[in-house]
Scaffold this motif. Sequence first.
Motif, PDB file in Angstrom:
ATOM      1  N   GLY A   1       0.823  -1.213  -0.018  1.00  0.00           N
ATOM      2  CA  GLY A   1      -0.134  -0.040  -0.038  1.00  0.00           C
ATOM      3  C   GLY A   1       1.022   1.417  -0.088  1.00  0.00           C
ATOM      4  O   GLY A   1       1.574   1.430  -0.969  1.00  0.00           O
ATOM      5  N   TYR A   2       0.499   1.858   1.114  1.00  0.00           N
ATOM      6  CA  TYR A   2       1.342   3.357   1.052  1.00  0.00           C
ATOM      7  C   TYR A   2       2.153   3.664   2.551  1.00  0.00           C
ATOM      8  O   TYR A   2       2.586   4.534   2.670  1.00  0.00           O
ATOM      9  CB  TYR A   2       0.415   4.438   1.025  1.00  0.00           C
ATOM     10  N   MET A   3       2.608   2.385   3.138  1.00  0.00           N
ATOM     11  CA  MET A   3       3.253   2.421   4.492  1.00  0.00           C
ATOM     12  C   MET A   3       4.705   1.704   4.410  1.00  0.00           C
ATOM     13  O   MET A   3       4.982   0.692   3.902  1.00  0.00           O
ATOM     14  CB  MET A   3       2.481   1.622   5.320  1.00  0.00           C
ATOM     15  N   PHE A   4       5.602   2.954   4.874  1.00  0.00           N
ATOM     16  CA  PHE A   4       6.856   2.632   5.095  1.00  0.00           C
ATOM     17  C   PHE A   4       7.267   2.333   6.493  1.00  0.00           C
ATOM     18  O   PHE A   4       6.583   3.133   7.100  1.00  0.00           O
ATOM     19  CB  PHE A   4       7.773   3.593   4.610  1.00  0.00           C
ATOM     20  N   THR A   5       7.877   1.193   6.761  1.00  0.00           N
ATOM     21  CA  THR A   5       8.305   0.894   8.036  1.00  0.00           C
ATOM     22  C   THR A   5       9.860   1.526   8.423  1.00  0.00           C
ATOM     23  O   THR A   5      10.705   1.110   7.581  1.00  0.00           O
ATOM     24  CB  THR A   5       8.236  -0.182   8.541  1.00  0.00           C
ATOM     25  N   VAL A   6      10.410   2.139   9.278  1.00  0.00           N
ATOM     26  CA  VAL A   6      11.541   2.436   9.440  1.00  0.00           C
ATOM     27  C   VAL A   6      12.077   2.157  10.896  1.00  0.00           C
ATOM     28  O   VAL A   6      11.717   2.792  11.879  1.00  0.00           O
ATOM     29  CB  VAL A   6      11.891   4.100   9.244  1.00  0.00           C
ATOM     30  N   LYS A   7      13.090   1.229  10.898  1.00  0.00           N
ATOM     31  CA  LYS A   7      13.717   0.816  12.164  1.00  0.00           C
ATOM     32  C   LYS A   7      15.049   1.801  12.148  1.00  0.00           C
ATOM     33  O   LYS A   7      15.845   1.480  11.549  1.00  0.00           O
ATOM     34  CB  LYS A   7      13.965  -0.579  12.224  1.00  0.00           C
ATOM     35  N   GLN A   8      15.120   2.354  13.241  1.00  0.00           N
ATOM     36  CA  GLN A   8      16.129   3.478  13.369  1.00  0.00           C
ATOM     37  C   GLN A   8      17.157   2.483  14.648  1.00  0.00           C
ATOM     38  O   GLN A   8      16.644   2.299  15.604  1.00  0.00           O
ATOM     39  CB  GLN A   8      15.934   4.580  13.897  1.00  0.00           C
ATOM     40  N   ARG A   9      18.415   2.049  14.185  1.00  0.00           N
ATOM     41  CA  ARG A   9      19.150   1.290  14.866  1.00  0.00           C
ATOM     42  C   ARG A   9      20.527   1.814  14.934  1.00  0.00           C
ATOM     43  O   ARG A   9      21.386   2.364  14.346  1.00  0.00           O
ATOM     44  CB  ARG A   9      19.420  -0.138  14.294  1.00  0.00           C
ATOM     45  N   VAL A  10      21.071   2.086  16.145  1.00  0.00           N
ATOM     46  CA  VAL A  10      22.536   2.758  16.334  1.00  0.00           C
ATOM     47  C   VAL A  10      23.251   1.741  17.330  1.00  0.00           C
ATOM     48  O   VAL A  10      22.746   1.026  18.197  1.00  0.00           O
ATOM     49  CB  VAL A  10      22.306   4.257  17.168  1.00  0.00           C
ATOM     50  N   VAL A  11      24.560   1.313  16.645  1.00  0.00           N
ATOM     51  CA  VAL A  11      25.086   0.181  17.275  1.00  0.00           C
ATOM     52  C   VAL A  11      26.537   0.975  17.996  1.00  0.00           C
ATOM     53  O   VAL A  11      27.431   1.727  17.193  1.00  0.00           O
ATOM     54  CB  VAL A  11      25.797  -0.733  16.348  1.00  0.00           C
ATOM     55  N   ASN A  12      26.866   0.986  19.108  1.00  0.00           N
ATOM     56  CA  ASN A  12      27.821   1.943  19.664  1.00  0.00           C
ATOM     57  C   ASN A  12      29.207   1.026  19.824  1.00  0.00           C
ATOM     58  O   ASN A  12      29.248   0.276  20.798  1.00  0.00           O
ATOM     59  CB  ASN A  12      27.520   2.429  21.129  1.00  0.00           C
ATOM     60  N   GLY A  13      29.833   1.224  18.869  1.00  0.00           N
ATOM     61  CA  GLY A  13      31.248   0.362  18.728  1.00  0.00           C
ATOM     62  C   GLY A  13      32.273   1.390  19.526  1.00  0.00           C
ATOM     63  O   GLY A  13      33.546   0.851  19.456  1.00  0.00           O
ATOM     64  N   GLY A  14      31.934   2.428  20.010  1.00  0.00           N
ATOM     65  CA  GLY A  14      33.145   3.168  20.611  1.00  0.00           C
ATOM     66  C   GLY A  14      33.195   2.907  21.919  1.00  0.00           C
ATOM     67  O   GLY A  14      32.838   1.843  22.610  1.00  0.00           O
ATOM     68  N   SER A  15      34.147   3.490  22.694  1.00  0.00           N
ATOM     69  CA  SER A  15      34.464   3.230  24.084  1.00  0.00           C
ATOM     70  C   SER A  15      33.637   3.940  24.983  1.00  0.00           C
ATOM     71  O   SER A  15      34.008   3.909  26.454  1.00  0.00           O
ATOM     72  CB  SER A  15      36.113   3.774  24.498  1.00  0.00           C
ATOM     73  N   ASN A  16      32.878   5.019  24.755  1.00  0.00           N
ATOM     74  CA  ASN A  16      32.233   5.861  25.631  1.00  0.00           C
ATOM     75  C   ASN A  16      30.698   5.671  25.382  1.00  0.00           C
ATOM     76  O   ASN A  16      30.350   5.549  23.940  1.00  0.00           O
ATOM     77  CB  ASN A  16      32.599   7.365  25.419  1.00  0.00           C
ATOM     78  N   ALA A  17      29.859   5.947  26.367  1.00  0.00           N
ATOM     79  CA  ALA A  17      28.366   5.961  26.161  1.00  0.00           C
ATOM     80  C   ALA A  17      27.964   7.294  25.528  1.00  0.00           C
ATOM     81  O   ALA A  17      28.572   8.171  25.669  1.00  0.00           O
ATOM     82  CB  ALA A  17      27.732   5.716  27.628  1.00  0.00           C
ATOM     83  N   VAL A  18      26.671   7.150  24.723  1.00  0.00           N
ATOM     84  CA  VAL A  18      26.412   8.276  23.918  1.00  0.00           C
ATOM     85  C   VAL A  18      24.931   8.734  24.241  1.00  0.00           C
ATOM     86  O   VAL A  18      24.190   7.376  24.299  1.00  0.00           O
ATOM     87  CB  VAL A  18      26.663   8.321  22.259  1.00  0.00           C
ATOM     88  N   GLY A  19      24.118   9.824  24.318  1.00  0.00           N
ATOM     89  CA  GLY A  19      23.208  10.141  24.701  1.00  0.00           C
ATOM     90  C   GLY A  19      22.349  10.585  23.232  1.00  0.00           C
ATOM     91  O   GLY A  19      23.110  11.445  22.414  1.00  0.00           O
ATOM     92  N   LEU A  20      21.348   9.934  22.822  1.00  0.00           N
ATOM     93  CA  LEU A  20      20.872  10.264  21.414  1.00  0.00           C
ATOM     94  C   LEU A  20      19.091  10.626  21.685  1.00  0.00           C
ATOM     95  O   LEU A  20      18.631   9.946  22.593  1.00  0.00           O
ATOM     96  CB  LEU A  20      21.013   9.181  20.569  1.00  0.00           C
ATOM     97  N   ARG A  21      18.641  11.188  20.911  1.00  0.00           N
ATOM     98  CA  ARG A  21      17.222  11.135  20.297  1.00  0.00           C
ATOM     99  C   ARG A  21      16.964  10.809  19.001  1.00  0.00           C
ATOM    100  O   ARG A  21      17.552  11.234  18.027  1.00  0.00           O
ATOM    101  CB  ARG A  21      16.565  12.485  21.055  1.00  0.00           C
ATOM    102  N   THR A  22      15.801  10.191  18.742  1.00  0.00           N
ATOM    103  CA  THR A  22      15.489   9.856  17.285  1.00  0.00           C
ATOM    104  C   THR A  22      14.407  11.071  16.941  1.00  0.00           C
ATOM    105  O   THR A  22      13.813  11.660  18.064  1.00  0.00           O
ATOM    106  CB  THR A  22      14.852   8.477  17.233  1.00  0.00           C
TER     107      THR A  22
END
Length: 572
Positions: free
Chosen positions: A180-201
């Motif tokens: 039909g007319y529907m898109f599904t968007v899964k927003q995935r972030v993988v933190n491979g760094g050494s520090n925690a990160v704060g995010l908003r989608t």
Amino acid sequence: MNDNRNMLLAIVLSAFVLIGWSLLSDKFFPTPPPQTHKVENGKVQPTPAPVTEAGSPKGGPEPLRPRELVLGETPRLKIETPQLTGSINLKGARFDDLDLVTQRETIKKDSPPVRLLSPARAKDSYFAQFGWSGQGVAVPDANSLWTASAPTLVPGQPVTLSWSNPTGQRFELILSVDDGYMFTVKQRVVNGGSNAVGLRTYGLASRSAKSPDPSTWTNHVGPMSFLADKADYSVDWDTLDENKAGVTRDSRGGWLGFTDKYWLTALIPADGAPVEASFRKSESGAYQADFAGSQFVAAPGQAVTSEARLFAGAKEKKFLDRYENEGITKLSKSIDWGWFEWFMRPIFNLLTWLFSVLGNFGLAIISLTFIVRLILFPIADKQFKSMAGMRKVQPKMKALQERYKDDKPKLQQEMLKLYQEEKINPAAGCLPILLQIPIFYALYKVLMVSVEMRHQPFYLWIKDLSAPDPLTPVNLFGLLPFTPPGFLAIGVLPILLGITMWIQFKLNPQQMDPVQQQIFSFMPWILMFVMAPFAAGLQLYWVVSNLLTIAQQTWLYKRYDMHLSDTHPVKT
């Protein structure tokens, strides 16, 4: 109560509430649909698609360029579905190229499909985008170049877009689309760094110009949302023009976006997720709808996924209902059904079912008319039975009038007593017409707001039931080389409407009051002009209804052995 006086009141009320007068402001009355075809040299010709303003961003850094040139400047992920075709810009991961393959700009056979989304810096820019915001971490933006796992997005085959920053965070958009007319968007972030990160989608939809469709009190066009369990039609283009800060709502789930008369682009956060949703007008002059989710923290080695959806397409009821059943709350509210939604939906469902059986919406409308008259026949039968009873008691009524001519309250009391003794309902005459008003209004709304009726042909010269009748004697049915102005373009169907209504009124008992009789003699021709600019499907319904009423009245007069000369109402 005088039957014809009730009929007059019902008709005037119906005309006022349902269609209005063309002389009044569009602010208070609906705008008639545009003409999609006209008659020239005796032949029906499609009118060209409406041309809209370019809508270039005010003060934008670059001038507008041809759309195809802009599309060719960046790598793209193709979109191919039964309903949609287009592409996603891999620079910025923007949904900015979308055509509706089953909807055409005009009724012409080789007409191009309706274009819904277009890229920035092109004419009528309109796009959607999903991403992340954060502090102290590099996040993808409008200039980020994404890598796609496949060249084409088709139903049943998701595609992953990926982008990584220098500090080890990988961002992914896992895209899927249905039939039909529907898109599904899964927003995935993988933190491979050494520090925690704060995010908003976040998600946003931006359009450079207002819709070319007018917004009226009967059909909202512009910013639209269902947030905090409430459909909001109060925000319009003027609201955003006047309020630089925009409009912000807090909600859990819901949706927001922009609605045209037939099309919708809606951002749909995950159901139940707390979001901050906004409408605003940017400094460039573009209108934007957006939402932002709650802040989250991705620890080193952790992957965090959230989901949102994008509806981009035609407001076809079958798809809207399907998505609601799948958990999207009240997406069908994007169709501005109005207060009588509970009644309009069954009328719409019946019409579409009749169309599926008959294969023609004009025949479906005619069949609906027969069904309505059949349902209302018992009431009409009681009406004529009451009229026959009124005729029989006229001598008694005249006697009461003579006896109590100087005592009006006593006369009314005795008349009411007579009605009860003879089991007569003097108000029965207006009931069938009053019951038809909601049906008439429901059909009017269906023709005005449902994309399923758009560009539906009937027969002969009627190529679009949602547009006015183009065949008019004013230019000798298209033989004269000019198009008359709207208020003079009286088509064949409106003329038939006036004639059949005049015949119908002639079959009714004549008024004793000469003023009322004059009004009745003018009313058919006034309504002929009032109805002329409106949808041919609505005119078709009214003409067929009048013809059935004429046949019904003729038969009922014979059944109850009544003659017009015997049915003059008694003045009270």
